[in-house]
Write a protein that holds these residues in place. Sequence first.
Motif, PDB file in Angstrom:
ATOM      1  N   SER A 135     -47.570 -60.520  12.769  1.00  0.00           N
ATOM      2  CA  SER A 135     -46.228 -59.922  13.041  1.00  0.00           C
ATOM      3  C   SER A 135     -45.986 -60.963  14.509  1.00  0.00           C
ATOM      4  O   SER A 135     -44.721 -61.513  14.677  1.00  0.00           O
ATOM      5  CB  SER A 135     -45.923 -58.789  13.536  1.00  0.00           C
ATOM      6  N   ASN A 138     -44.681 -64.263  13.260  1.00  0.00           N
ATOM      7  CA  ASN A 138     -43.665 -64.286  12.386  1.00  0.00           C
ATOM      8  C   ASN A 138     -42.518 -63.556  13.170  1.00  0.00           C
ATOM      9  O   ASN A 138     -41.890 -62.837  12.048  1.00  0.00           O
ATOM     10  CB  ASN A 138     -44.115 -63.798  11.190  1.00  0.00           C
ATOM     11  N   GLY A 139     -42.212 -63.747  14.196  1.00  0.00           N
ATOM     12  CA  GLY A 139     -41.185 -63.349  14.861  1.00  0.00           C
ATOM     13  C   GLY A 139     -41.404 -62.580  16.316  1.00  0.00           C
ATOM     14  O   GLY A 139     -40.441 -62.774  17.090  1.00  0.00           O
ATOM     15  N   LEU A 143     -38.319 -59.526  16.379  1.00  0.00           N
ATOM     16  CA  LEU A 143     -38.694 -58.272  15.611  1.00  0.00           C
ATOM     17  C   LEU A 143     -38.403 -57.029  16.176  1.00  0.00           C
ATOM     18  O   LEU A 143     -38.698 -56.872  17.194  1.00  0.00           O
ATOM     19  CB  LEU A 143     -40.064 -58.569  14.761  1.00  0.00           C
ATOM     20  N   THR A 144     -37.882 -56.135  15.619  1.00  0.00           N
ATOM     21  CA  THR A 144     -37.854 -54.926  15.916  1.00  0.00           C
ATOM     22  C   THR A 144     -39.098 -54.089  15.644  1.00  0.00           C
ATOM     23  O   THR A 144     -39.792 -54.614  14.875  1.00  0.00           O
ATOM     24  CB  THR A 144     -36.574 -54.306  15.224  1.00  0.00           C
ATOM     25  N   TRP A 145     -39.210 -52.813  16.150  1.00  0.00           N
ATOM     26  CA  TRP A 145     -40.713 -52.204  15.754  1.00  0.00           C
ATOM     27  C   TRP A 145     -40.713 -51.955  14.189  1.00  0.00           C
ATOM     28  O   TRP A 145     -41.700 -52.223  13.856  1.00  0.00           O
ATOM     29  CB  TRP A 145     -40.593 -50.756  16.571  1.00  0.00           C
ATOM     30  N   GLU A 147     -39.599 -53.757  11.851  1.00  0.00           N
ATOM     31  CA  GLU A 147     -39.569 -55.026  11.189  1.00  0.00           C
ATOM     32  C   GLU A 147     -41.179 -55.418  11.601  1.00  0.00           C
ATOM     33  O   GLU A 147     -41.550 -56.100  10.313  1.00  0.00           O
ATOM     34  CB  GLU A 147     -38.779 -56.016  11.669  1.00  0.00           C
ATOM     35  N   ARG A 148     -42.000 -55.147  12.431  1.00  0.00           N
ATOM     36  CA  ARG A 148     -43.331 -55.449  12.911  1.00  0.00           C
ATOM     37  C   ARG A 148     -44.213 -54.574  11.695  1.00  0.00           C
ATOM     38  O   ARG A 148     -45.386 -55.147  11.453  1.00  0.00           O
ATOM     39  CB  ARG A 148     -43.690 -55.136  14.294  1.00  0.00           C
ATOM     40  N   LEU A 151     -45.298 -55.959   8.292  1.00  0.00           N
ATOM     41  CA  LEU A 151     -46.095 -57.206   8.630  1.00  0.00           C
ATOM     42  C   LEU A 151     -47.432 -56.918   9.017  1.00  0.00           C
ATOM     43  O   LEU A 151     -48.569 -57.455   8.674  1.00  0.00           O
ATOM     44  CB  LEU A 151     -45.472 -58.302   9.540  1.00  0.00           C
ATOM     45  N   GLY A 180     -40.192 -66.663  21.072  1.00  0.00           N
ATOM     46  CA  GLY A 180     -40.121 -65.099  21.054  1.00  0.00           C
ATOM     47  C   GLY A 180     -40.793 -64.187  22.252  1.00  0.00           C
ATOM     48  O   GLY A 180     -41.154 -63.269  22.007  1.00  0.00           O
ATOM     49  N   SER A 183     -36.812 -60.570  23.229  1.00  0.00           N
ATOM     50  CA  SER A 183     -36.041 -60.011  22.201  1.00  0.00           C
ATOM     51  C   SER A 183     -35.020 -61.061  21.769  1.00  0.00           C
ATOM     52  O   SER A 183     -34.462 -61.056  20.679  1.00  0.00           O
ATOM     53  CB  SER A 183     -35.981 -58.824  22.303  1.00  0.00           C
TER      54      SER A 183
END
Length: 197
Positions: A135, A138-139, A143-145, A147-148, A151, A180, A183
């Motif tokens: 994760s 890849n962001g 990434l929001t929590w 979204e992580r 991953l 990154g 945020s």
Amino acid sequence: MADFLFALLFVILLAPLFVIVALMLKIDSRGPVIFKQSRLGYKGDVFNVWKFRTMCDDAENQGTGLTTAENDPRITKIGSLLRKASLDELPQLFNILKGDMSFIGPRPAPAKHLKEYSHYEMQRLDILPGITGWSQVNGRNFLTWAERIPLDIWYMRNVSLKIDLLIILKTIKVLVLSEGVYSGRNDKEVQDANKKE
């Protein structure tokens, strides 16, 4: 074993940098050189993750708490430079030496998250947390929590040397480009995110 040996090698090689950063932090602002925080490790074991302090002392109890934005007034001048270069993460080499972390794995979440984990989310704790991970490359903090989590779980289910090598290569790119670090959310969004976490 490989994690331990590489961490020990890096600690020895980077010892002068540790000293320089520590001196810069003491000159720049009041407070301890090392910031420590309770994080979730393997199978939910709680440990203290170590970082170079990048914010004013007691920052967790000020402003937006655990969540930070690029122009956060709590971040010190030296702290801003350390964050952009990701040098604040260097003390986690000692977490690896202790066996709390690996070089690669899901980022260790604050311990307070455990009581909110669903059965699905608990799977990310089935592997040692890492300094970098799937994760992260890849962001990262874009990434929001929520979204992580997928991953991290995907990585846990698909660990391989090939994927680890890919993560290392992508980590170098992320570090060189300072991708990154923050945020990208505005102050209101940061505050809302902090309430949810």
